[in-house]
Design a protein around this motif. Structure first.
Motif, PDB file in Angstrom:
ATOM      1  N   SER A  85     -26.071  21.717 -25.526  1.00 47.32           N
ATOM      2  CA  SER A  85     -25.209  22.671 -24.828  1.00 47.32           C
ATOM      3  C   SER A  85     -24.400  21.900 -23.794  1.00 47.32           C
ATOM      4  CB  SER A  85     -26.030  23.775 -24.153  1.00 47.32           C
ATOM      5  OG  SER A  85     -26.814  23.247 -23.096  1.00 47.32           O
ATOM      6  N   PHE A  86     -23.341  22.524 -23.331  1.00 45.24           N
ATOM      7  CA  PHE A  86     -22.517  21.918 -22.283  1.00 45.24           C
ATOM      8  C   PHE A  86     -21.897  23.034 -21.453  1.00 45.24           C
ATOM      9  CE2 PHE A  86     -19.987  22.390 -26.104  1.00 45.24           C
ATOM     10  CZ  PHE A  86     -18.828  23.009 -25.658  1.00 45.24           C
ATOM     11  N   ASN A  87     -21.440  22.681 -20.289  1.00 44.00           N
ATOM     12  CA  ASN A  87     -20.874  23.653 -19.366  1.00 44.00           C
ATOM     13  C   ASN A  87     -19.386  23.442 -19.156  1.00 44.00           C
ATOM     14  OD1 ASN A  87     -23.585  24.321 -19.046  1.00 44.00           O
ATOM     15  ND2 ASN A  87     -23.333  24.803 -16.885  1.00 44.00           N
ATOM     16  N   LEU A  88     -18.702  24.538 -18.863  1.00 46.24           N
ATOM     17  CA  LEU A  88     -17.323  24.531 -18.404  1.00 46.24           C
ATOM     18  C   LEU A  88     -17.265  25.294 -17.086  1.00 46.24           C
ATOM     19  CD1 LEU A  88     -15.622  25.421 -21.798  1.00 46.24           C
ATOM     20  CD2 LEU A  88     -15.542  23.194 -20.681  1.00 46.24           C
ATOM     21  N   ASP A  89     -16.379  24.878 -16.191  1.00 44.88           N
ATOM     22  CA  ASP A  89     -16.205  25.574 -14.920  1.00 44.88           C
ATOM     23  C   ASP A  89     -15.185  26.687 -15.100  1.00 44.88           C
ATOM     24  OD1 ASP A  89     -17.849  23.641 -13.540  1.00 44.88           O
ATOM     25  OD2 ASP A  89     -16.149  22.266 -13.650  1.00 44.88           O
ATOM     26  N   LEU A  90     -15.555  27.910 -14.741  1.00 48.88           N
ATOM     27  CA  LEU A  90     -14.653  29.054 -14.829  1.00 48.88           C
ATOM     28  C   LEU A  90     -15.067  30.083 -13.789  1.00 48.88           C
ATOM     29  CD1 LEU A  90     -12.277  30.425 -16.334  1.00 48.88           C
ATOM     30  CD2 LEU A  90     -13.990  31.503 -17.814  1.00 48.88           C
ATOM     31  N   SER A  91     -14.122  30.469 -12.955  1.00 53.52           N
ATOM     32  CA  SER A  91     -14.399  31.431 -11.885  1.00 53.52           C
ATOM     33  C   SER A  91     -13.716  32.753 -12.200  1.00 53.52           C
ATOM     34  CB  SER A  91     -13.881  30.878 -10.549  1.00 53.52           C
ATOM     35  OG  SER A  91     -14.115  31.788  -9.498  1.00 53.52           O
ATOM     36  N   GLY A  92     -14.510  33.835 -12.250  1.00 52.41           N
ATOM     37  CA  GLY A  92     -13.939  35.125 -12.592  1.00 52.41           C
ATOM     38  C   GLY A  92     -13.521  35.169 -14.048  1.00 52.41           C
ATOM     39  N   LEU A  93     -12.661  36.129 -14.391  1.00 53.54           N
ATOM     40  CA  LEU A  93     -12.136  36.316 -15.743  1.00 53.54           C
ATOM     41  C   LEU A  93     -13.260  36.604 -16.745  1.00 53.54           C
ATOM     42  CD1 LEU A  93      -9.464  33.463 -15.705  1.00 53.54           C
ATOM     43  CD2 LEU A  93      -9.094  35.911 -15.338  1.00 53.54           C
ATOM     44  N   LYS A  94     -12.899  37.260 -17.811  1.00 51.85           N
ATOM     45  CA  LYS A  94     -13.877  37.672 -18.816  1.00 51.85           C
ATOM     46  C   LYS A  94     -13.707  36.824 -20.068  1.00 51.85           C
ATOM     47  CE  LYS A  94     -15.507  41.652 -21.494  1.00 51.85           C
ATOM     48  NZ  LYS A  94     -15.281  43.087 -21.809  1.00 51.85           N
TER      49      LYS A  94
END
Length: 470
Positions: A85-94
């Protein structure tokens, strides 16, 4: 016992041992999760581990009337470990859906982290494609210093800006300056609006439904905090520098008259910078002038710095343009290396003045030592409140020492080594680190190697020392 029998009996055990040590059985990758942050000294959750992004393709559909964004991000990256697995940075939004290598991928959200689990683990070195469909009303972020970033409403439109971490408010990514990538940004807006972004405008197309599509291409690597999109009724002018670099300026109508004179000098400044710092590092240049009061700062967004209101101070244009070499082309490895961005850009202001009928850099240096505001309006600031290379808190990475204290460091190097070696150092640094990242330790080692001088006292007293140097 027959050694051939022993060898046959041992084979399954050897195979099992190899499976454990390589992390795979039967040819199937057994990956592990990528880190959810890069442990940056000031923003530990910014960025992600386990992969490096090579390219972003952002397709943004935005309507200023309802402030709604509908978007798709296609991210091409290379795994730096076997990844489960890996992560992405995302604030808010659907997030509406995610695919990896064309296959639906499980995903979940926790704070500003979007965790993606591919249908099959990714191999170390594998180039993979992630597609994220998302949307909603992008939000404005307040950074530790109290300034607004992220997605900000303007008079008649909006702008996306991201230093230090606000870009995650309008697109998912690996939002740390150490991971730079090429970009293609497509923006669709209603007729009557311009959509301006980094790089070169590849096309402007009427979609036939009352909307216009703008396609922007940035082939050179870019840190995510330098990406921008500005939507509004901008007045656009184009031109070229004397050496042929295309220039694209987008100015809010109310700022056009006051912006005309300072922006007219931008091509000259590009040529001057190319002479002082080496060839201009990008394929285009320009500026975006927002309605006055949109932001409390200017920002060196790549190829097109953003100004909040007309940039009537000449030194401000020089500062943001110098960042194209120092900060944008040569980017910091971490946020603690910010003084390399701001020190060079501030010193560029002093050099421009020195060569265009103003005070010399030496006069600025002495003014800051004496607190003489007749020479520089900020000379009595707390530029010595902390060491330029060691801001105490995240909100201090844009403090006076990171600007003026850092410029003082550069001038001390110039005093120690002389003009010829100093300017050779500046041009060499910009050339050797072009389109890459660099740390403070790498710069200090490079400066000593390039000039042939022991600069330990400069580092100890001016870069890392506490209190005002004598």
């Amino acid at each position: 016992m027959d050694l051939r029998v022993l060898s046959r009996l041992a084979a399954p055990a050897v195979a099992a041992l190899l499976a454990l040590t390589t992390g795979c059985t039967g040819g199937t990758v057994q990956g592990r999760p990528g880190a959810s942050g890069l442990r940056d000294a000031y923003f530990p959750k910014a960025g992600n581990g386990g992969y490096q992004v090579e390219h972003y393709a952002l397709d943004l559909d935005y309507d200023p009337a309802d402030a709604e964004l509908n978007a798709t991000a296609v991210i091409t990256a290379r795994a730096e470990q076997d990844l489960s697995s890996f992560n992405l940075d995302l604030s808010g939004l659907k997030v509406e859906g995610v695919t990896v290598q064309g296959e639906p991928a499980r995903h979940n959200r926790s704070g500003n982290e979007l965790t993606v689990r591919p249908a099959e683990d990714l191999k170390n070195g594998e180039v993979f494609r992630v597609e994220i469909d998302y949307g909603g009303k992008p939000k404005t972020v307040v950074d530790p210093g109290g300034a607004k970033e992220g997605w900000i409403a303007t008079e008649g439109g909006a702008v996306g800006v991201g230093e230090p971490v606000g870009s995650m408010a309008w697109y998912p990514g690996n939002h740390h300056p150490s991971d730079k990538a090429a970009y293609d940004i497509t923006v669709t807006v209603p007729h009557g609006y311009e959509a301006v972004s980094n790089g070169e405008l590849r096309s402007r197309t009427d979609t036939g439904d009352g909307r216009t599509e703008f396609v922007w291409h940035s082939p050179e690597p870019m840190a995510s905090y330098l990406a921008t999109v500005a939507v509004g009724p901008y007045k656009v002018t184009t031109g070229k520098t004397p050496s042929g670099v295309p220039v694209y300026n987008a100015v809010a109508p109310g700022e056009a008259a006051e912006s005309a004179a300072p922006l007219a000098r931008l091509p000259e400044m590009v040529e001057w910078g190319s002479g002082r710092f080496g060839p201009y590092p990008f394929s285009t240049a320009g500026a975006i002038v927002l309605p006055k009061g949109t932001l409390t700062y200017a920002l060196e967004t790549q190829t097109k710095p953003v100004f909040s209101g007309a940039p009537v101070e000449e030194d401000l244009v020089v500062h943001e343009l110098a960042h194209q070499w120092f900060g944008n082309s040569v980017s910091p490895k971490s946020w603690k290396d910010m003084w390399l961005n701001e020190g060079f850009a501030t010193y560029a202001e002093w050099l421009w003045a020195e060569e265009h009928g103003g005070h010399t850099a030496e006069e600025y240096f002495r003014a800051f030592m004496a607190g003489d505001t007749d020479v520089h309006y900020d000379a009595d600031s707390d530029w010595d409140a902390f060491p330029p290379a060691a801001p105490p808190r995240p909100e201090d990475i844009s403090g006076y020492p990171v600007y003026y204290g850092a410029a003082m460091v550069l001038h001390r190097i110039r005093q120690e080594v002389g003009d010829d070696k100093f300017f050779d150092l500046v041009r060499g640094w910009a050339a050797d680190r072009r389109h890459g990242n660099a740390s403070t330790a790498e710069f200090t080692a490079y400066a000593e190697q390039r000039t042939g001088h022991d600069l330990k006292k400069v580092w100890d007293v001016w870069l890392y020392g506490e209190g005002r140097p004598r």
